[in-house]
Design a protein around this motif. Structure first.
Motif, PDB file in Angstrom:
ATOM      1  N   ILE A 187     -24.864 -26.419   5.889  1.00 55.68           N
ATOM      2  CA  ILE A 187     -24.043 -25.881   4.810  1.00 55.68           C
ATOM      3  C   ILE A 187     -23.444 -27.036   4.014  1.00 55.68           C
ATOM      4  O   ILE A 187     -23.323 -28.162   4.500  1.00 55.68           O
ATOM      5  CB  ILE A 187     -22.936 -24.962   5.354  1.00 55.68           C
ATOM      6  CG1 ILE A 187     -21.964 -25.753   6.241  1.00 55.68           C
ATOM      7  CG2 ILE A 187     -23.531 -23.788   6.093  1.00 55.68           C
ATOM      8  CD1 ILE A 187     -20.762 -24.940   6.696  1.00 55.68           C
ATOM      9  N   GLY A 188     -23.079 -26.769   2.777  1.00 52.82           N
ATOM     10  CA  GLY A 188     -22.593 -27.824   1.905  1.00 52.82           C
ATOM     11  C   GLY A 188     -21.305 -28.450   2.405  1.00 52.82           C
ATOM     12  O   GLY A 188     -20.394 -27.751   2.859  1.00 52.82           O
ATOM     13  N   ASN A 189     -21.237 -29.795   2.350  1.00 59.89           N
ATOM     14  CA  ASN A 189     -19.971 -30.464   2.589  1.00 59.89           C
ATOM     15  C   ASN A 189     -18.978 -30.060   1.499  1.00 59.89           C
ATOM     16  O   ASN A 189     -19.374 -29.606   0.425  1.00 59.89           O
ATOM     17  CB  ASN A 189     -20.162 -31.981   2.600  1.00 59.89           C
ATOM     18  CG  ASN A 189     -20.914 -32.461   3.825  1.00 59.89           C
ATOM     19  OD1 ASN A 189     -20.977 -31.769   4.835  1.00 59.89           O
ATOM     20  ND2 ASN A 189     -21.499 -33.647   3.737  1.00 59.89           N
ATOM     21  N   THR A 190     -17.703 -30.276   1.747  1.00 59.09           N
ATOM     22  CA  THR A 190     -16.681 -29.720   0.858  1.00 59.09           C
ATOM     23  C   THR A 190     -16.712 -30.301  -0.553  1.00 59.09           C
ATOM     24  O   THR A 190     -16.245 -29.655  -1.490  1.00 59.09           O
ATOM     25  CB  THR A 190     -15.276 -29.934   1.454  1.00 59.09           C
ATOM     26  OG1 THR A 190     -15.124 -31.309   1.815  1.00 59.09           O
ATOM     27  CG2 THR A 190     -15.080 -29.054   2.670  1.00 59.09           C
ATOM     28  N   GLN A 191     -17.248 -31.497  -0.719  1.00 61.97           N
ATOM     29  CA  GLN A 191     -17.296 -32.060  -2.068  1.00 61.97           C
ATOM     30  C   GLN A 191     -18.586 -31.705  -2.804  1.00 61.97           C
ATOM     31  O   GLN A 191     -18.675 -31.871  -4.025  1.00 61.97           O
ATOM     32  CB  GLN A 191     -17.128 -33.590  -2.026  1.00 61.97           C
ATOM     33  CG  GLN A 191     -18.393 -34.411  -1.889  1.00 61.97           C
ATOM     34  CD  GLN A 191     -19.054 -34.311  -0.523  1.00 61.97           C
ATOM     35  OE1 GLN A 191     -18.433 -33.862   0.435  1.00 61.97           O
ATOM     36  NE2 GLN A 191     -20.300 -34.737  -0.429  1.00 61.97           N
ATOM     37  N   GLY A 202     -12.484 -29.178   5.311  1.00 65.89           N
ATOM     38  CA  GLY A 202     -13.775 -29.271   5.988  1.00 65.89           C
ATOM     39  C   GLY A 202     -14.391 -30.646   5.823  1.00 65.89           C
ATOM     40  O   GLY A 202     -13.836 -31.529   5.168  1.00 65.89           O
ATOM     41  N   ASN A 203     -15.544 -30.841   6.449  1.00 64.40           N
ATOM     42  CA  ASN A 203     -16.209 -32.136   6.395  1.00 64.40           C
ATOM     43  C   ASN A 203     -16.614 -32.485   4.971  1.00 64.40           C
ATOM     44  O   ASN A 203     -17.087 -31.641   4.213  1.00 64.40           O
ATOM     45  CB  ASN A 203     -17.445 -32.130   7.296  1.00 64.40           C
ATOM     46  CG  ASN A 203     -17.083 -32.015   8.763  1.00 64.40           C
ATOM     47  OD1 ASN A 203     -16.009 -32.459   9.175  1.00 64.40           O
ATOM     48  ND2 ASN A 203     -17.952 -31.407   9.551  1.00 64.40           N
ATOM     49  N   GLY A 204     -16.434 -33.736   4.629  1.00 62.44           N
ATOM     50  CA  GLY A 204     -16.748 -34.211   3.288  1.00 62.44           C
ATOM     51  C   GLY A 204     -17.881 -35.208   3.281  1.00 62.44           C
ATOM     52  O   GLY A 204     -18.724 -35.248   4.184  1.00 62.44           O
ATOM     53  N   ALA A 210     -12.776 -37.921   9.775  1.00 58.66           N
ATOM     54  CA  ALA A 210     -12.931 -37.794   8.324  1.00 58.66           C
ATOM     55  C   ALA A 210     -12.835 -36.363   7.828  1.00 58.66           C
ATOM     56  O   ALA A 210     -13.024 -36.120   6.643  1.00 58.66           O
ATOM     57  CB  ALA A 210     -14.277 -38.385   7.906  1.00 58.66           C
ATOM     58  N   GLY A 211     -12.537 -35.403   8.717  1.00 62.44           N
ATOM     59  CA  GLY A 211     -12.495 -34.013   8.286  1.00 62.44           C
ATOM     60  C   GLY A 211     -11.135 -33.619   7.735  1.00 62.44           C
ATOM     61  O   GLY A 211     -10.326 -34.461   7.342  1.00 62.44           O
ATOM     62  N   GLY A 212     -10.876 -32.302   7.699  1.00 63.02           N
ATOM     63  CA  GLY A 212      -9.617 -31.808   7.163  1.00 63.02           C
ATOM     64  C   GLY A 212      -9.643 -31.753   5.651  1.00 63.02           C
ATOM     65  O   GLY A 212     -10.657 -31.424   5.037  1.00 63.02           O
TER      66      GLY A 212
END
Length: 396
Positions: free
Chosen positions: A29-33, A83-85, A92-94
């Protein structure tokens, strides 16, 4: 991207995936950025091509991408996605710095898309979201004590600093102030760069870290854009070592030295070209308006360069930037197009009242750049099809 995909992850994937297999199976699934980066990439594509049909088709998907982030990835509704970026490392999450920065770019891109499509109400809405995020971001993400950006926020709003190279993103996305950009860039030069280029994580001694080529490319682009062209050029030379590494000859590797990294990476070569065209060459297109912003720079150990047959929408042009005894000469040739090419020519770091264009003195206007902070002198030039305009910049 709009087609249905098999999703085995049990988590809403949104319209922008991280990776899809050839069997149409969703691998990640897509990373948050990434949804925000997708919006930014679509807007850049339109600015280069002026493809109205593309914009009309992709606009709803871009809207859905941002709506998905706000509804599914902003659990506490504070305006930052979770979420993971982009930074794939422990801790590195949050709420990550890169996700916050690219969300701002997505708002700006959607505002401009909406305006070009005649949707003024939506344009105003996205402009307000961008403005609100910029104000809040500069209040909450800057670590005043350490004079650096936090790389993440905890759920209670407290900052954490893991030393990741993501500290560059407030500058890449133009979310910071000129004063903070200068502080950040100076520290990046001293603390996040070694003999091979930009490094992933700050530590007391970064000399033994490998350099991510994409990191070097973005550091270089920011150096050029924020008036530190010599640093930008040093990053060009570092990244240019990528095709010389002991892997596939001519390919842009992921890391220098390569180690166990991938032998070829699109995110190594793509941003390298961006660093040259938009950084060194200073090209910012606006195909829909038949115009370009041109702000080339010449580092001290580079005497000249030339870009051949760049295309912006219907227009094809070339330009050169040459150091001469009596200053610098820039030549702009408009090879073809549907009409004249409008060029906004910018001289960075100079306050000049007039310059010769084709031998005739032309008044030029000086101002302070609102984002990058340096003084600039600008003049509008119209280049008819088949003609060349020559601008002579006097020596300092």
């Amino acid at each position: 991207l709009a087609a249905a995909r098999e999703n085995p992850h049990g988590t809403p994937a949104g319209p922008i995936p991280h990776e899809i297999s050839t069997s149409n199976r969703l691998i990640g699934i897509g990373n948050t950025q990434e949804p925000s980066q997708f919006v930014a990439a679509c807007w850049q594509h339109y600015r280069w091509t002026g493809d109205r049909r593309f914009l009309e088709r992709i606009y709803p998907i871009c809207q859905k991408s941002v709506s998905f982030l706000l509804s599914q990835r902003d659990v506490d509704k504070d305006g930052y996605v979770e979420g993971n970026g982009l930074i794939e490392a422990p801790g590195a999450g949050g709420k990550t710095l890169e996700a916050a920065c690219y969300l701002y770019v997505a708002y700006r891109g959607l505002a401009e898309m909406s305006a070009d499509l005649g949707q003024s109400n939506m344009a105003s809405q996205y402009e307000k979201q961008a403005s609100d995020l910029k104000y809040k971001f500069n209040q909450q993400w800057w670590d005043e004590k350490n004079q650096m950006w936090a790389t993440g926020l905890e759920t209670d709003g407290s900052q954490h600093m893991k030393g990741f190279w993501s500290v560059v993103f407030p500058m890449e996305t133009q979310l910071t102030t000129p004063a903070r950009a200068k502080l950040t860039l100076n520290r990046i030069r001293e603390e996040w760069v070694n003999a091979w280029g930009g490094v992933h994580t700050w530590e007391e001694d970064v000399s033994r870290q490998g350099s991510g080529v994409v990191t070097t490319n973005i550091f270089g682009l920011i150096g050029f854009q924020y008036g530190q062209s010599q640093f930008g050029w040093e990053m060009v030379k570092c990244a240019a070592m990528a095709p010389e590494q002991d892997r596939m000859l001519g390919a842009f590797v992921e890391m220098i030295p390569p180690g166990d990294s991938n032998l070829i990476q699109l995110w190594s070569v793509g941003p390298f070209i961006d660093m040259l065209v938009r950084g060194l060459g200073g090209v910012e297109p606006n195909a829909n308006q038949h115009s370009i912003l041109l702000s080339p720079v010449l580092p001290s150990d580079l005497t000249h360069f030339r870009f051949e047959r760049l295309q912006v929408g219907e227009h094809i042009f070339s330009f050169s930037h040459y150091s001469q005894d009596n200053g610098i000469e820039t030549s702009i040739t408009h090879h073809s197009g549907s009409g004249p090419l409008n060029v906004k020519f910018c001289i960075k770091g100079r306050n000049i009242s007039s310059i010769p264009i084709d031998g005739a003195s032309v008044p030029i206007e000086a101002s302070e750049h609102p984002i990058f902070g340096y003084v600039q002198s600008m003049v509008n030039i119209t280049v008819p099809i088949g003609q060349t305009k020559r601008i002579r910049i006097p020596p300092d």
